[in-house]
Design a protein around this motif. Structure first.
Motif, short mmCIF file in Angstrom:
data_model
loop_
_atom_site.label_atom_id
_atom_site.label_comp_id
_atom_site.label_asym_id
_atom_site.label_seq_id
_atom_site.Cartn_x
_atom_site.Cartn_y
_atom_site.Cartn_z
N UNK A 96 -37.29 -57.34 81.71
CA UNK A 96 -37.10 -57.37 80.31
C UNK A 96 -37.43 -56.35 79.59
N UNK A 97 -38.36 -55.58 80.03
CA UNK A 97 -38.46 -54.27 79.15
C UNK A 97 -37.31 -53.42 79.07
N UNK A 98 -36.55 -53.29 80.21
CA UNK A 98 -35.48 -52.37 80.21
C UNK A 98 -34.22 -52.95 79.55
N UNK A 99 -34.04 -54.30 79.53
CA UNK A 99 -33.16 -55.05 78.89
C UNK A 99 -33.24 -54.79 77.32
N UNK A 100 -34.59 -54.84 76.94
CA UNK A 100 -34.72 -54.62 75.50
C UNK A 100 -34.57 -53.60 75.20
N UNK A 101 -34.92 -52.37 75.93
CA UNK A 101 -34.76 -50.92 75.50
C UNK A 101 -33.02 -50.80 75.40
N UNK A 102 -32.31 -51.27 76.23
CA UNK A 102 -31.10 -50.83 76.31
C UNK A 102 -30.43 -51.66 75.05
N UNK A 103 -30.79 -52.97 74.82
CA UNK A 103 -30.30 -53.67 73.82
C UNK A 103 -30.71 -52.93 72.28
N UNK A 125 -29.03 -49.51 67.53
CA UNK A 125 -29.14 -48.29 66.82
C UNK A 125 -28.07 -47.68 66.80
N UNK A 126 -26.96 -47.96 67.74
CA UNK A 126 -25.84 -47.29 67.68
C UNK A 126 -24.92 -48.11 66.46
N UNK A 127 -25.25 -49.50 66.36
CA UNK A 127 -24.60 -50.11 65.26
C UNK A 127 -25.09 -49.74 64.02
N UNK A 128 -26.41 -49.59 63.97
CA UNK A 128 -26.89 -49.18 62.55
C UNK A 128 -26.51 -47.88 61.97
N UNK A 129 -26.00 -46.90 63.14
CA UNK A 129 -25.38 -45.80 62.68
C UNK A 129 -23.92 -45.76 62.40
N UNK A 130 -23.46 -46.90 62.83
CA UNK A 130 -21.83 -47.10 62.49
C UNK A 130 -21.84 -48.54 62.10
N UNK A 131 -22.44 -48.75 60.84
CA UNK A 131 -22.35 -50.22 60.43
C UNK A 131 -21.01 -50.89 60.02
N UNK A 132 -20.04 -49.96 59.95
CA UNK A 132 -18.50 -50.22 59.87
C UNK A 132 -18.26 -51.44 60.79
N UNK A 133 -18.53 -51.28 61.99
CA UNK A 133 -18.22 -52.04 63.13
C UNK A 133 -18.47 -53.72 62.71
N UNK A 134 -19.68 -53.88 62.22
CA UNK A 134 -20.20 -55.20 61.97
C UNK A 134 -19.52 -55.53 60.58
N UNK A 135 -19.43 -54.70 59.72
CA UNK A 135 -18.61 -55.14 58.61
C UNK A 135 -17.39 -55.60 58.60
N UNK A 153 -25.75 -55.77 77.29
CA UNK A 153 -24.56 -55.98 76.57
C UNK A 153 -24.34 -57.45 76.25
N UNK A 154 -24.77 -58.50 76.94
CA UNK A 154 -24.71 -59.82 76.66
C UNK A 154 -25.32 -60.13 75.43
N UNK A 155 -26.47 -59.77 75.47
CA UNK A 155 -27.56 -60.07 74.29
C UNK A 155 -26.89 -59.61 73.15
N UNK A 156 -26.34 -58.32 73.18
CA UNK A 156 -26.09 -57.68 71.90
C UNK A 156 -24.60 -58.24 71.38
N UNK A 157 -23.88 -58.80 72.06
CA UNK A 157 -22.49 -59.39 71.78
C UNK A 157 -22.87 -60.77 71.37
#
Length: 297
Positions: free
Chosen positions: A34-41, A46-56, A138-142
Protein backbone atom coordinates in the motif's frame (compact mmCIF):
# COMPACT_ATOMS: atom_id res chain seq x y z
CA UNK A 1 53.93 -13.11 20.53
CA UNK A 2 51.59 -12.94 23.45
CA UNK A 3 50.55 -9.38 22.57
CA UNK A 4 49.64 -10.24 18.95
CA UNK A 5 45.94 -10.24 18.14
CA UNK A 6 44.72 -12.73 15.55
CA UNK A 7 42.36 -10.64 13.34
CA UNK A 8 41.78 -13.20 10.61
CA UNK A 9 38.84 -14.70 12.43
CA UNK A 10 37.26 -11.32 13.13
CA UNK A 11 37.81 -10.21 9.52
CA UNK A 12 36.00 -13.32 8.28
CA UNK A 13 33.09 -12.77 10.63
CA UNK A 14 32.62 -9.02 10.23
CA UNK A 15 30.97 -8.97 6.76
CA UNK A 16 28.31 -11.54 7.68
CA UNK A 17 27.70 -9.80 11.01
CA UNK A 18 27.34 -6.50 9.17
CA UNK A 19 24.86 -7.97 6.67
CA UNK A 20 22.80 -9.50 9.46
CA UNK A 21 22.70 -6.17 11.25
CA UNK A 22 21.38 -4.47 8.08
CA UNK A 23 18.60 -6.97 7.36
CA UNK A 24 15.20 -5.26 7.68
CA UNK A 25 12.88 -6.43 10.37
CA UNK A 26 9.89 -8.55 9.27
CA UNK A 27 7.08 -6.25 8.15
CA UNK A 28 3.55 -6.47 6.90
CA UNK A 29 3.82 -7.05 3.15
CA UNK A 30 0.34 -5.64 2.55
CA UNK A 31 1.25 -2.41 4.36
CA UNK A 32 4.44 -2.16 2.28
CA UNK A 33 2.48 -2.74 -0.92
CA UNK A 34 0.00 0.00 0.00
CA UNK A 35 2.82 2.39 0.88
CA UNK A 36 4.61 1.74 -2.42
CA UNK A 37 1.38 2.10 -4.41
CA UNK A 38 0.55 5.41 -2.73
CA UNK A 39 4.06 6.73 -3.33
CA UNK A 40 3.96 5.82 -7.03
CA UNK A 41 0.45 7.25 -7.34
CA UNK A 42 1.62 10.48 -5.71
CA UNK A 43 4.41 10.67 -8.30
CA UNK A 44 1.84 10.50 -11.11
CA UNK A 45 -0.23 13.28 -9.54
CA UNK A 46 2.89 15.41 -9.11
CA UNK A 47 3.51 15.00 -12.84
CA UNK A 48 -0.10 16.03 -13.47
CA UNK A 49 0.34 19.06 -11.23
CA UNK A 50 3.35 20.11 -13.29
CA UNK A 51 1.44 19.54 -16.54
CA UNK A 52 -2.18 20.46 -15.71
CA UNK A 53 -3.00 20.91 -19.40
CA UNK A 54 -3.48 17.13 -19.59
CA UNK A 55 -6.37 17.24 -17.13
CA UNK A 56 -7.78 20.49 -18.56
CA UNK A 57 -7.86 19.05 -22.08
CA UNK A 58 -9.35 15.80 -20.77
CA UNK A 59 -12.23 17.74 -19.20
CA UNK A 60 -12.78 20.32 -21.95
CA UNK A 61 -12.88 17.87 -24.87
CA UNK A 62 -15.94 15.85 -23.77
CA UNK A 63 -17.71 19.07 -22.77
CA UNK A 64 -17.14 20.41 -26.29
CA UNK A 65 -18.55 17.19 -27.72
CA UNK A 66 -21.57 17.50 -25.43
CA UNK A 67 -22.26 21.12 -26.36
CA UNK A 68 -21.53 20.87 -30.10
CA UNK A 69 -23.27 17.55 -30.73
CA UNK A 70 -26.22 18.67 -28.60
CA UNK A 71 -26.50 21.86 -30.67
CA UNK A 72 -26.06 19.98 -33.94
CA UNK A 73 -29.09 17.77 -33.26
CA UNK A 74 -31.17 20.19 -31.21
CA UNK A 75 -33.80 20.39 -33.99
CA UNK A 76 -34.17 16.62 -34.22
CA UNK A 77 -37.79 15.48 -33.68
CA UNK A 78 -38.62 15.02 -30.01
CA UNK A 79 -38.73 11.35 -29.15
CA UNK A 80 -36.48 10.31 -32.04
CA UNK A 81 -34.20 8.71 -29.49
CA UNK A 82 -37.06 7.09 -27.62
CA UNK A 83 -38.81 7.98 -24.37
CA UNK A 84 -39.16 11.65 -25.41
CA UNK A 85 -35.43 12.28 -24.96
CA UNK A 86 -33.55 15.19 -26.46
CA UNK A 87 -30.31 14.30 -28.18
CA UNK A 88 -28.34 16.09 -25.45
CA UNK A 89 -29.93 13.85 -22.83
CA UNK A 90 -29.25 10.80 -24.98
CA UNK A 91 -25.61 11.77 -25.63
CA UNK A 92 -24.61 12.39 -22.01
CA UNK A 93 -24.28 8.73 -21.04
CA UNK A 94 -22.26 7.94 -24.16
CA UNK A 95 -19.78 10.75 -23.48
CA UNK A 96 -19.34 9.73 -19.84
CA UNK A 97 -18.38 6.21 -20.87
CA UNK A 98 -16.32 7.16 -23.92
CA UNK A 99 -14.29 9.72 -21.96
CA UNK A 100 -13.48 7.14 -19.28
CA UNK A 101 -12.61 4.63 -22.01
CA UNK A 102 -10.19 7.00 -23.75
CA UNK A 103 -8.46 7.89 -20.48
CA UNK A 104 -8.05 4.21 -19.58
CA UNK A 105 -6.80 3.38 -23.07
CA UNK A 106 -4.04 5.97 -22.57
CA UNK A 107 -3.10 4.53 -19.17
CA UNK A 108 -0.10 2.70 -20.57
CA UNK A 109 1.59 5.79 -22.00
CA UNK A 110 3.19 7.02 -18.72
CA UNK A 111 4.51 3.51 -18.04
CA UNK A 112 5.79 3.26 -21.62
CA UNK A 113 7.68 6.56 -21.28
CA UNK A 114 9.11 5.40 -17.93
CA UNK A 115 10.26 2.26 -19.71
CA UNK A 116 11.89 4.17 -22.57
CA UNK A 117 13.59 6.74 -20.31
CA UNK A 118 14.92 4.05 -17.94
CA UNK A 119 12.90 4.94 -14.84
CA UNK A 120 11.01 1.66 -14.98
CA UNK A 121 14.29 -0.25 -14.82
CA UNK A 122 15.15 1.63 -11.63
CA UNK A 123 11.84 0.56 -10.13
CA UNK A 124 12.38 -3.04 -11.15
CA UNK A 125 15.74 -3.22 -9.34
CA UNK A 126 14.42 -1.41 -6.27
CA UNK A 127 13.54 -3.51 -3.20
CA UNK A 128 9.78 -3.31 -3.72
CA UNK A 129 7.48 -5.53 -1.71
CA UNK A 130 5.57 -6.18 -4.95
CA UNK A 131 6.21 -4.87 -8.44
CA UNK A 132 2.46 -4.97 -9.02
CA UNK A 133 2.38 -1.67 -7.12
CA UNK A 134 3.49 -0.12 -10.44
CA UNK A 135 0.34 -1.44 -12.10
CA UNK A 136 -1.91 -0.59 -9.14
CA UNK A 137 -0.65 3.01 -9.08
CA UNK A 138 -1.46 3.48 -12.76
CA UNK A 139 -4.95 2.07 -12.25
CA UNK A 140 -5.67 4.32 -9.25
CA UNK A 141 -4.43 7.37 -11.15
CA UNK A 142 -6.61 6.68 -14.19
CA UNK A 143 -9.68 5.90 -12.06
CA UNK A 144 -9.27 9.22 -10.21
CA UNK A 145 -8.99 11.18 -13.48
CA UNK A 146 -12.02 9.35 -14.89
CA UNK A 147 -14.10 10.28 -11.84
CA UNK A 148 -13.10 13.95 -12.24
CA UNK A 149 -14.06 13.92 -15.92
CA UNK A 150 -17.32 12.09 -15.18
CA UNK A 151 -18.27 14.63 -12.50
CA UNK A 152 -17.63 17.49 -14.94
CA UNK A 153 -19.78 15.90 -17.67
CA UNK A 154 -22.63 15.11 -15.26
CA UNK A 155 -22.54 18.66 -13.89
CA UNK A 156 -22.57 20.39 -17.29
CA UNK A 157 -25.18 17.97 -18.61
CA UNK A 158 -27.40 18.85 -15.64
CA UNK A 159 -27.01 22.56 -16.38
CA UNK A 160 -28.07 21.83 -19.96
CA UNK A 161 -31.32 20.33 -18.74
CA UNK A 162 -30.55 16.60 -18.65
CA UNK A 163 -31.19 16.38 -14.91
CA UNK A 164 -29.35 14.30 -12.33
CA UNK A 165 -29.73 10.66 -11.35
CA UNK A 166 -30.49 9.85 -7.73
CA UNK A 167 -27.71 9.51 -5.17
CA UNK A 168 -27.86 5.72 -5.54
CA UNK A 169 -27.78 6.17 -9.31
CA UNK A 170 -24.62 8.28 -9.07
CA UNK A 171 -23.04 5.52 -6.99
CA UNK A 172 -23.90 2.94 -9.64
CA UNK A 173 -22.44 5.21 -12.34
CA UNK A 174 -19.21 5.35 -10.33
CA UNK A 175 -19.22 1.53 -10.10
CA UNK A 176 -19.77 1.18 -13.85
CA UNK A 177 -16.93 3.59 -14.63
CA UNK A 178 -14.67 1.76 -12.17
CA UNK A 179 -15.27 -1.64 -13.78
CA UNK A 180 -14.81 -0.30 -17.31
CA UNK A 181 -11.65 1.63 -16.44
CA UNK A 182 -10.08 -1.35 -14.68
CA UNK A 183 -10.68 -3.60 -17.69
CA UNK A 184 -9.44 -1.13 -20.30
CA UNK A 185 -6.47 -0.06 -18.14
CA UNK A 186 -5.42 -3.71 -17.94
CA UNK A 187 -5.55 -3.94 -21.74
CA UNK A 188 -3.53 -0.74 -22.10
CA UNK A 189 -0.84 -1.92 -19.66
CA UNK A 190 -0.72 -5.27 -21.43
CA UNK A 191 -0.09 -3.46 -24.73
CA UNK A 192 2.55 -1.32 -23.00
CA UNK A 193 4.63 -4.35 -22.07
CA UNK A 194 3.92 -6.22 -25.32
CA UNK A 195 4.72 -3.46 -27.84
CA UNK A 196 8.24 -2.21 -28.56
CA UNK A 197 7.67 1.53 -28.06
CA UNK A 198 5.29 4.45 -27.61
CA UNK A 199 4.86 4.98 -31.36
CA UNK A 200 3.28 1.56 -31.73
CA UNK A 201 1.12 2.07 -28.62
CA UNK A 202 -0.18 5.43 -29.87
CA UNK A 203 -0.91 3.85 -33.26
CA UNK A 204 -3.00 1.12 -31.61
CA UNK A 205 -4.86 3.72 -29.55
CA UNK A 206 -5.73 5.75 -32.65
CA UNK A 207 -6.85 2.65 -34.55
CA UNK A 208 -9.06 1.35 -31.72
CA UNK A 209 -10.42 4.64 -30.40
CA UNK A 210 -13.09 5.90 -32.81
CA UNK A 211 -14.20 2.52 -34.24
CA UNK A 212 -15.22 1.39 -30.75
CA UNK A 213 -17.08 4.67 -30.28
CA UNK A 214 -19.10 4.30 -33.49
CA UNK A 215 -19.62 0.57 -32.88
CA UNK A 216 -21.44 1.30 -29.62
CA UNK A 217 -24.67 3.00 -28.62
CA UNK A 218 -22.89 6.21 -27.58
CA UNK A 219 -24.06 8.30 -30.56
CA UNK A 220 -27.12 6.42 -31.80
CA UNK A 221 -29.53 3.81 -30.45
CA UNK A 222 -29.18 0.20 -31.46
CA UNK A 223 -32.38 0.35 -33.55
CA UNK A 224 -30.80 2.93 -35.89
CA UNK A 225 -28.00 0.58 -36.89
CA UNK A 226 -27.92 -2.02 -39.67
CA UNK A 227 -28.11 -5.63 -38.56
CA UNK A 228 -24.39 -6.38 -38.72
CA UNK A 229 -23.52 -3.25 -36.74
CA UNK A 230 -26.13 -4.12 -34.12
CA UNK A 231 -24.34 -7.44 -33.63
CA UNK A 232 -20.96 -5.70 -33.31
CA UNK A 233 -22.34 -3.10 -30.89
CA UNK A 234 -23.91 -5.84 -28.76
CA UNK A 235 -20.42 -7.36 -28.36
CA UNK A 236 -18.82 -4.02 -27.44
CA UNK A 237 -18.19 -3.58 -23.67
CA UNK A 238 -18.87 0.16 -24.03
CA UNK A 239 -22.50 -0.58 -24.87
CA UNK A 240 -22.98 -2.41 -21.56
CA UNK A 241 -21.61 0.60 -19.70
CA UNK A 242 -23.59 3.20 -21.67
CA UNK A 243 -27.07 1.66 -21.52
CA UNK A 244 -27.31 1.26 -17.70
CA UNK A 245 -26.19 4.89 -17.23
CA UNK A 246 -28.70 6.05 -19.83
CA UNK A 247 -31.40 4.06 -18.04
CA UNK A 248 -30.52 5.76 -14.74
CA UNK A 249 -31.00 9.15 -16.38
CA UNK A 250 -34.38 8.22 -17.83
CA UNK A 251 -35.94 6.23 -14.98
CA UNK A 252 -36.23 7.20 -11.35
CA UNK A 253 -37.20 3.62 -10.43
CA UNK A 254 -34.83 0.83 -11.34
CA UNK A 255 -33.49 -2.47 -10.09
CA UNK A 256 -31.20 -5.23 -11.31
CA UNK A 257 -33.99 -6.84 -13.31
CA UNK A 258 -34.77 -3.65 -15.30
CA UNK A 259 -34.31 -4.15 -19.05
CA UNK A 260 -31.74 -1.68 -20.38
CA UNK A 261 -31.01 -3.08 -23.85
CA UNK A 262 -32.73 -5.10 -26.55
CA UNK A 263 -29.79 -6.89 -28.17
CA UNK A 264 -30.07 -9.05 -31.31
CA UNK A 265 -29.68 -12.14 -29.14
CA UNK A 266 -32.21 -11.10 -26.46
CA UNK A 267 -32.95 -8.63 -23.70
CA UNK A 268 -30.24 -7.41 -21.35
CA UNK A 269 -31.10 -6.45 -17.79
CA UNK A 270 -29.36 -3.96 -15.53
CA UNK A 271 -27.78 -6.75 -13.51
CA UNK A 272 -26.62 -8.57 -16.64
CA UNK A 273 -24.84 -5.42 -17.85
CA UNK A 274 -23.01 -5.09 -14.54
CA UNK A 275 -22.08 -8.78 -14.66
CA UNK A 276 -20.69 -8.39 -18.19
CA UNK A 277 -18.57 -5.41 -17.12
CA UNK A 278 -17.34 -7.32 -14.06
CA UNK A 279 -16.48 -10.31 -16.24
CA UNK A 280 -14.70 -8.06 -18.75
CA UNK A 281 -12.55 -6.50 -16.01
CA UNK A 282 -11.78 -9.88 -14.43
CA UNK A 283 -10.93 -11.43 -17.80
CA UNK A 284 -8.53 -8.70 -18.86
CA UNK A 285 -6.84 -8.53 -15.46
CA UNK A 286 -6.36 -12.31 -15.55
CA UNK A 287 -5.18 -12.34 -19.16
CA UNK A 288 -2.32 -9.90 -18.57
CA UNK A 289 -0.95 -11.72 -15.52
CA UNK A 290 1.49 -14.00 -17.44
CA UNK A 291 2.78 -11.04 -19.45
CA UNK A 292 3.26 -8.89 -16.36
CA UNK A 293 5.07 -11.69 -14.55
CA UNK A 294 7.55 -12.00 -17.43
CA UNK A 295 8.06 -8.27 -17.95
CA UNK A 296 8.27 -7.36 -14.27
CA UNK A 297 10.60 -10.23 -13.42
Amino acid sequence: MSGTIDTSKSINLQPSDRLRSQQPLPSNELADFIQETLALTKRLFIQLQRRPSTLVAGVIQPLMWLILFGALFQNAPQGMMGNDLSYGQFLGAGLIVFTAFVGALNAGLPVMFDREFGFLNRLLVAPLASRYSIVAASAIYIVALSFIQTAAIIGVNALMGAGLPSLAGLGVIALIILLLVLGVTALSLGLTFALPGHIELIAVIFVVNLPLLFASTALAPLTFMPGWLQTVASLNPLTYAIEPIRYLYNHSQWDLSSIVLQAPWGTVSFGTSLAILLGFAALTLTAIQPLLKRRLA
